[in-house]
Design an enzyme around this catalytic site. Structure first.
Site, PDB file in Angstrom:
ATOM      1  N   GLY A 197       0.526  36.315 -20.105  1.00 12.87           N
ATOM      2  CA  GLY A 197       0.899  36.307 -21.521  1.00 12.87           C
ATOM      3  C   GLY A 197       0.956  34.882 -22.029  1.00 12.87           C
ATOM      4  O   GLY A 197       1.520  33.997 -21.396  1.00 12.87           O
ATOM      5  N   PHE A 244      18.856  33.657 -43.755  1.00 12.54           N
ATOM      6  CA  PHE A 244      18.303  34.832 -43.089  1.00 12.54           C
ATOM      7  C   PHE A 244      19.420  35.823 -42.816  1.00 12.54           C
ATOM      8  O   PHE A 244      20.594  35.428 -42.732  1.00 12.54           O
ATOM      9  CB  PHE A 244      17.604  34.439 -41.783  1.00 12.54           C
ATOM     10  CG  PHE A 244      16.122  34.732 -41.783  1.00 12.54           C
ATOM     11  CD1 PHE A 244      15.257  33.979 -42.552  1.00 12.54           C
ATOM     12  CD2 PHE A 244      15.596  35.780 -41.021  1.00 12.54           C
ATOM     13  CE1 PHE A 244      13.889  34.255 -42.560  1.00 12.54           C
ATOM     14  CE2 PHE A 244      14.232  36.047 -41.028  1.00 12.54           C
ATOM     15  CZ  PHE A 244      13.385  35.293 -41.787  1.00 12.54           C
ATOM     16  N   HIS A 252      12.439  46.876 -38.664  1.00 12.12           N
ATOM     17  CA  HIS A 252      12.544  45.832 -39.689  1.00 12.12           C
ATOM     18  C   HIS A 252      12.562  46.511 -41.060  1.00 12.12           C
ATOM     19  O   HIS A 252      11.780  47.427 -41.301  1.00 12.12           O
ATOM     20  CB  HIS A 252      11.339  44.893 -39.568  1.00 12.12           C
ATOM     21  CG  HIS A 252      11.453  43.625 -40.357  1.00 12.12           C
ATOM     22  ND1 HIS A 252      11.410  43.607 -41.730  1.00 12.12           N
ATOM     23  CD2 HIS A 252      11.619  42.342 -39.963  1.00 12.12           C
ATOM     24  CE1 HIS A 252      11.544  42.350 -42.141  1.00 12.12           C
ATOM     25  NE2 HIS A 252      11.675  41.564 -41.093  1.00 12.12           N
ATOM     26  N   LEU A 271       4.290  43.399 -41.680  1.00 13.45           N
ATOM     27  CA  LEU A 271       5.529  42.707 -42.004  1.00 13.45           C
ATOM     28  C   LEU A 271       5.475  41.953 -43.329  1.00 13.45           C
ATOM     29  O   LEU A 271       4.555  41.184 -43.596  1.00 13.45           O
ATOM     30  CB  LEU A 271       5.836  41.709 -40.876  1.00 13.45           C
ATOM     31  CG  LEU A 271       7.189  40.994 -40.969  1.00 13.45           C
ATOM     32  CD1 LEU A 271       8.314  41.986 -40.842  1.00 13.45           C
ATOM     33  CD2 LEU A 271       7.287  39.922 -39.901  1.00 13.45           C
ATOM     34  N   GLU A 279      11.369  38.679 -43.647  1.00 10.45           N
ATOM     35  CA  GLU A 279      12.752  38.686 -44.114  1.00 10.45           C
ATOM     36  C   GLU A 279      13.017  37.497 -45.039  1.00 10.45           C
ATOM     37  O   GLU A 279      13.970  37.498 -45.825  1.00 10.45           O
ATOM     38  CB  GLU A 279      13.696  38.646 -42.908  1.00 10.45           C
ATOM     39  CG  GLU A 279      15.152  38.810 -43.274  1.00 10.45           C
ATOM     40  CD  GLU A 279      16.035  39.074 -42.061  1.00 10.45           C
ATOM     41  OE1 GLU A 279      15.622  39.846 -41.181  1.00 10.45           O
ATOM     42  OE2 GLU A 279      17.126  38.506 -41.993  1.00 10.45           O
ATOM     43  N   ARG A 296      19.346  43.485 -39.780  1.00  8.31           N
ATOM     44  CA  ARG A 296      18.232  44.411 -39.962  1.00  8.31           C
ATOM     45  C   ARG A 296      18.588  45.859 -39.667  1.00  8.31           C
ATOM     46  O   ARG A 296      18.103  46.769 -40.354  1.00  8.31           O
ATOM     47  CB  ARG A 296      17.070  43.977 -39.071  1.00  8.31           C
ATOM     48  CG  ARG A 296      16.458  42.691 -39.562  1.00  8.31           C
ATOM     49  CD  ARG A 296      15.418  42.167 -38.611  1.00  8.31           C
ATOM     50  NE  ARG A 296      14.810  40.956 -39.168  1.00  8.31           N
ATOM     51  CZ  ARG A 296      13.966  40.182 -38.495  1.00  8.31           C
ATOM     52  NH1 ARG A 296      13.632  40.485 -37.254  1.00  8.31           N
ATOM     53  NH2 ARG A 296      13.461  39.122 -39.055  1.00  8.31           N
ATOM     54  N   HIS A 318       9.654  47.040 -35.016  1.00  5.56           N
ATOM     55  CA  HIS A 318       9.381  45.615 -35.086  1.00  5.56           C
ATOM     56  C   HIS A 318       9.614  44.866 -33.786  1.00  5.56           C
ATOM     57  O   HIS A 318       8.799  44.054 -33.373  1.00  5.56           O
ATOM     58  CB  HIS A 318      10.258  45.013 -36.192  1.00  5.56           C
ATOM     59  CG  HIS A 318      10.032  43.563 -36.442  1.00  5.56           C
ATOM     60  ND1 HIS A 318       8.804  43.054 -36.801  1.00  5.56           N
ATOM     61  CD2 HIS A 318      10.861  42.491 -36.377  1.00  5.56           C
ATOM     62  CE1 HIS A 318       8.895  41.738 -36.962  1.00  5.56           C
ATOM     63  NE2 HIS A 318      10.134  41.369 -36.688  1.00  5.56           N
ATOM     64  N   ARG A 368      18.807  42.367 -32.863  1.00  7.53           N
ATOM     65  CA  ARG A 368      18.461  40.951 -32.948  1.00  7.53           C
ATOM     66  C   ARG A 368      18.568  40.467 -34.383  1.00  7.53           C
ATOM     67  O   ARG A 368      18.176  41.167 -35.315  1.00  7.53           O
ATOM     68  CB  ARG A 368      17.024  40.733 -32.457  1.00  7.53           C
ATOM     69  CG  ARG A 368      16.555  39.318 -32.601  1.00  7.53           C
ATOM     70  CD  ARG A 368      15.188  39.107 -32.006  1.00  7.53           C
ATOM     71  NE  ARG A 368      14.097  39.728 -32.735  1.00  7.53           N
ATOM     72  CZ  ARG A 368      13.596  39.298 -33.893  1.00  7.53           C
ATOM     73  NH1 ARG A 368      14.117  38.245 -34.492  1.00  7.53           N
ATOM     74  NH2 ARG A 368      12.591  39.925 -34.468  1.00  7.53           N
TER      75      ARG A 368
END
Lengths: 261, 598
Positions: free
Chosen positions: B15, B141, B256, B266, B269, B300, B367, B409
């Site tokens: 990854g 945020f 989300h 998306l 935010e 969220r 999300h 989160r």
């Protein structure tokens, strides 16, 4: 798809080629339903998942930020993920999709971007910061940042590179994508080696190879302007030493607040 | 086995998003000579690059203008003025956001190291937006009590990803691009490498290494409406689980609040961070009823539940009533063009609305995966409740569960998590190798199982299409294991997954060729999604409470007496996951559990 449907259909003509089994590329036609809001990528997916799983293409994010899905659609390079299918159909309801030009075909719409990435590496795409780094951030003015916006948003999709006729002639040419990246580094007040970069770009395969055909501008899905960046690099290369000197002066104040105006 | 089919490296990373690239870059910079990264897509295609709004960190560059209210203007903090933010405040906000399920020691590390990581990004060339005096710009945020989302317009993930990839190249990391990891080689609790396919040639290799890291991303593709890229099929999570590694807190899936209607793509935010409103079909700012103090900038899980409740009670928008309006019009053209240029284009391209003068239809979208491979704050993967390390195996980023996000989160903490813990895992692996870790022998031919698996899939004459099985999985996960859950729906999801797993055995891969076979990859990915989805549902069934993103209508309260624990899921043969429960690390003096209100 034999199910009765209320949606009209679109004809998707796709260039197919598997070098392991095919002597040369050929065109194949598929029919897909033209549902509202369908993108060209959606059409390719519908074909792949329900008609012919061997149809091969790259894709990932589906919203024009990852750079995977640049293709040659109706004679123009673009990302297929944000391209509405209905806007790409001719009056007979047809769209023609080929792989990006000037690059070896791996399979169907997947091309070998090796030369593209080699040129990207060649310009040393990473920042070379000054020897002394401050405890906190280097100070940059909003204007200095704005000057980089036209390069930092490049997603390395290859649409410009494979629309460039110079690239078509010679893979020695650095190419619009890597020159735009070089522009980003040269213009960044934090970069300590703009002079060396400009000297490297000054050769026969660099900024002077561009013939200002503007294909890269037309092809860029992010509305960036590699030609203008190349033009700027040419001008800076002419006055390289003065530019280098100005950078040395600027870097003396990189840890100081930008003065209020 | 033929020598040519074995590849050896000191460190092998699977990854190439932020977590994997940080780990690789740091290990190489620490002097490990032979660091390699393999990724099923080119590193710059990784989904980290799709993150938009910012990366959290208490830099104290910006504060609200006095008297401006919760969504009033911001200004740079003048030199010499008192700071408004602190690591402790960031820690508290994250713990509260996690509904007290996050491990507080790991959260402290993340919030403290945020400062170093941000300046390191900046020194490496990341082009952040700036305050007038030249510091990194910050915005508000959700769930954060101060403006601490450090941003680069609304393409923050993109510039971070490009920056770290460039640095990994600078430090001579070797990349295997478009290689697909298929298996982990673990014997006697020691990781010895992976098995991976070179997608171009279709050849399968044994790749041995002293240390392996999985930074393979999340599992949002198991849902119908998702912000996730096609690539986010949770391969690493499923491969680790199949190799006997425990998965933690898999039932916690973040929805989300602002995915583009029908597409799930998306809308950052940052739209709300910059002052955007959410409206129902009566044009009411309905968040007033759910989170009066924070309004649209509640966390969220709460905002998505509120939207879903509006929709379920008939106050949704669009023809099917499944949408909500996102209203940015009052921000004005200039602010939208400067701060939210990408989301504006997305709204124009995908729903035909320019947010400067139109209402954007949105809906909750799957999300982020809070759960994942259980690991400690050095990315060291653990084998059991006692924390026994799986020697040589590390995980970071969305694939891992450290756990810093707990049950929910906060926005901008994901780029931070991937960066901090990818970096820490890079240091930990470098220490491990430089302290003399040896290349461990492997018995037999580890690739044989993967070769047989591929051959069986290619030979399967099945009558089903893989895509139909995958779509049915997404439908049941969305309908029965989504924002609101209950026993009956979860039982139904479990039954349907078992049926789908059986149907998958009768699904055919259409492309039979060896060269760049993406049809085969899709089949393998579907197999992985069927594997981990069962774990999500098992965890959701077991957890008889509502906490963070896990909302049980039949158990609407948080239950700290029974459920202030992490869910650990081990594979138990064909019987599905075996669950056990691990205490949460809590500093009861400093951050005792409280009621979570916004």
């Amino acid at each position: 798809m034999s199910n009765p449907s209320t949606h009209p259909t679109a004809t998707v003509r796709i260039q197919r080629f598997n070098p392991e089994t095919d002597a040369k590329p050929h065109m194949q036609e598929f029919q897909v339903e033209l549902k509202p809001g369908v993108t060209v990528l959606d059409a390719l997916h519908e074909i792949k998942t329900h008609q012919d799983g061997s149809l091969t293409f790259r894709r990932s994010c589906r919203h024009a930020i990852c750079g995977s899905c640049a293709m040659h659609v109706n004679g123009k390079n673009e990302l297929v993920c944000n391209a509405p299918l209905k806007d790409r159909l001719d009056r007979n309801g047809r769209i023609t999709i080929r792989p990006l030009p000037y690059l070896p075909i791996i399979k169907d719409l997947v091309v070998d971007r090796s030369s593209f990435w080699e040129q990207y590496l060649r310009v040393k795409p990473w920042l070379m910061p000054p020897a002394d780094t401050p405890e906190k951030e280097f100070r940059m003015s909003p204007e200095e940042v704005a000057a980089l916006n036209s390069a930092e948003t490049c997603i390395m999709c290859g649409a410009c590179y494979s629309s460039c006729q110079i690239v078509g002639l010679t893979k020695e040419y650095i190419g619009p994508h890597a020159l735009l990246k070089a522009f980003l580094r040269v213009m960044d007040p934090r970069d300590a080696i703009p002079g060396a970069r400009l000297a490297d770009l000054d050769g026969a395969d660099g900024v002077y190879r561009c013939r200002t055909i503007f294909n890269c501008i037309d092809a860029c899905p992010k509305n960036l302007n590699p030609t203008l960046a190349i033009e700027t690099l040419r001008k800076l290369a002419q006055k390289r030493e003065a530019f280098e000197q100005a950078r040395i002066e600027r870097q003396k104040h990189l840890d100081e607040p930008i003065p209020a105006r | 086995m033929p020598e040519t089919e074995i590849i050896v490296h000191d460190i092998l990373i699977v990854g190439a998003g932020l977590a994997g690239s940080w780990a690789a870059m740091v290990a190489a910079k620490q002097g490990v000579q032979d660091v390699a990264v393999l990724s099923k897509i080119h590193p710059l295609r990784s989904h980290s690059g799709a993150a938009q709004g910012g990366i959290a960190g208490a830099l104290n560059n910006v504060r609200p203008v006095a008297g401006g209210g919760p969504d009033g203007p911001l200004e740079q903090i003048p030199a010499g003025d008192a700071p408004i933010d602190s690591v402790d405040l960031h820690v508290f906000d994250t713990i509260k956001g996690s509904d007290w399920l996050g491990d507080q020691d790991a959260i402290e590390i993340m919030c403290r190291e945020a400062i170093d990581v941000l300046y390191e990004y900046e020194h490496m060339g990341c082009v952040f937006s700036r305050t007038p005096d030249g510091r990194i710009a910050q915005r508000r945020f959700g769930g954060h009590s101060t403006p601490r989302a450090n941003y680069a317009a609304d393409w923050t993930g993109h510039v971070l990803l490009h920056t770290i990839h460039e640095q990994a190249l600078r430090h001579k990391v070797k990349f295997y691009n478009e290689w697909y990891c298929m298996d982990l080689i673990i014997e006697d609790n020691v990781c010895r490498g992976v098995v991976a396919m070179d997608v171009l040639q279709g050849k399968i290799y044994t790749m041995r290494a002293k240390a392996v890291l999985f930074g393979t991303g999340g599992y949002g593709r198991a849902y119908k409406i998702t912000s996730n890229a096609f690539a986010n099929t949770g391969d690493g999570v499923a491969i680790a689980y199949n190799a006997g590694i425990p998965l933690m807190d898999m039932e916690f899936v973040q929805f989300h609040p602002t995915g583009l209607y029908k597409h799930g793509i998306l809308m950052s935010e940052a739209c709300r961070g910059e002052g955007g409103y959410l409206l129902n079909n009566k044009h009411e700012r309905f968040m007033e009823r759910y989170a009066k103090g924070k309004m649209e900038l509640a966390p969220r899980d709460l905002v998505s539940r509120s939207e879903q409740q509006e929709i379920d009670e008939g106050r949704g928008v669009e023809a099917d009533g499944q949408g909500i309006w996102l209203d940015l019009r009052h921000l004005g053209r200039e602010k939208i063009m400067e701060r939210l240029p990408q989301v504006r284009e997305l709204a124009i391209d995908f729903v035909g609305v320019d947010p400067i003068d139109g209402l954007v239809p949105i809906q909750p979208t799957a999300h982020y995966s809070m759960g994942g491979i259980a690991a400690d704050a050095d990315g060291q993967v653990i084998a059991d409740l006692a924390g026994t390390p799986v020697v040589g195996f590390y995980a970071a980023g969305e694939a891992a569960c450290i756990s810093v996000h707990g049950a929910n989160r906060l926005g901008t903490n994901s780029l931070l998590d991937a960066s901090v813990f990818g970096r820490r895992a890079g240091y930990a692996m470098a220490r491990f190798v430089q302290n003399g870790a040896a290349l461990q022998p492997v018995s037999g031919d580890p690739a044989q199982r993967s070769r047989a698996r591929v051959q069986a899939l290619l030979d399967n004459p099945g009558t089903e299409l893989v895509e139909d099985v995958a779509q049915d999985l997404k439908t049941t996960m969305t309908n029965n294991c989504g924002i609101f859950r209950d026993e009956a729906r979860l039982q139904q999801a479990m039954r349907e997954i078992k049926v789908l797993q059986a149907r998958f055995k009768n699904a055919r891969t259409m492309d039979k060729s060896s060269r760049f076979n993406t049809d085969l990859l899709a089949t393998l990915e579907a197999d992985h999604m069927l594997t981990f989805s069962e774990v999500i549902v098992a965890g959701a069934l077991a957890r008889q409470e509502s906490r963070g993103a896990h909302s049980r209508t039949d158990f609407p309260q948080r239950d700290d007496d029974r459920w202030l624990v992490h869910t650990m899921a081990h594979k138990n043969g064909a019987d599905g996951p075996q669950l056990s429960f691990k205490p949460v690390t809590i500093d009861y003096d400093k951050y005792p559990p409280q009621e979570r209100k916004y």
